[in-house]
Write a protein that holds these residues in place. Sequence first.
Motif, short mmCIF file in Angstrom:
data_model
loop_
_atom_site.label_atom_id
_atom_site.label_comp_id
_atom_site.label_asym_id
_atom_site.label_seq_id
_atom_site.Cartn_x
_atom_site.Cartn_y
_atom_site.Cartn_z
N ALA A 54 36.18 36.80 30.33
CA ALA A 54 36.06 37.96 29.43
C ALA A 54 35.06 38.97 29.99
O ALA A 54 35.33 40.17 30.00
N GLU A 108 36.73 40.70 32.94
CA GLU A 108 37.75 41.65 32.50
C GLU A 108 37.12 42.91 31.91
O GLU A 108 37.60 44.02 32.14
N HIS A 128 40.12 44.31 29.91
CA HIS A 128 40.20 43.33 28.82
C HIS A 128 41.38 43.67 27.92
O HIS A 128 41.67 44.84 27.67
#
Length: 120
Positions: free
Chosen positions: A50, A53, A59
Motif C-alpha cells: 500500500a 502504491e 493505489h
Amino acid sequence: MNLSEETRRALTRHYKETPRPAGVFVIRNKLSGRVYVAGSLDVEGAMNRARFELNMPAHRNKALQQDWNAHGAGNFIFEVIDRIKEREDPDFDRKAELDRLLPLWQEELQCFGPNGYNTP
C-alpha cells in the motif's frame, strides 16, 4: 559470515514454510482523521505494498491517493491494529478468521462514508 550450502538451504526452507503474520491494518490521515482499513494474510507485506502504491502513485483507492498526493506521506500513519493468533489446530482457517475480524474493525473505526476511505 559464510554459511554452508546445507545451512543456507535449511534457512531458506524454514523461511518459506513459516506463515507470514496475518491481520488487520489501518492507514490514518493525521490531518482529517479519515482511515483506510484492510486485512491480509501477510499484513506487513500488504502495508508495504500500500505504501509503495501510494508513492507510485497507483493505489486503487482514488480518494486515499488524492489525499496522499495533496498532504504528503508525512501526514499518514500505517499501523497493524490486530493480528491473527496462530493455532496448532489443523482445522484452523486463517482466511476465515481474517474474514471475521476485518468487518469488526471496519465497523469500529467507521472507515466507510465521510470518516473513511473504504467503499462498501
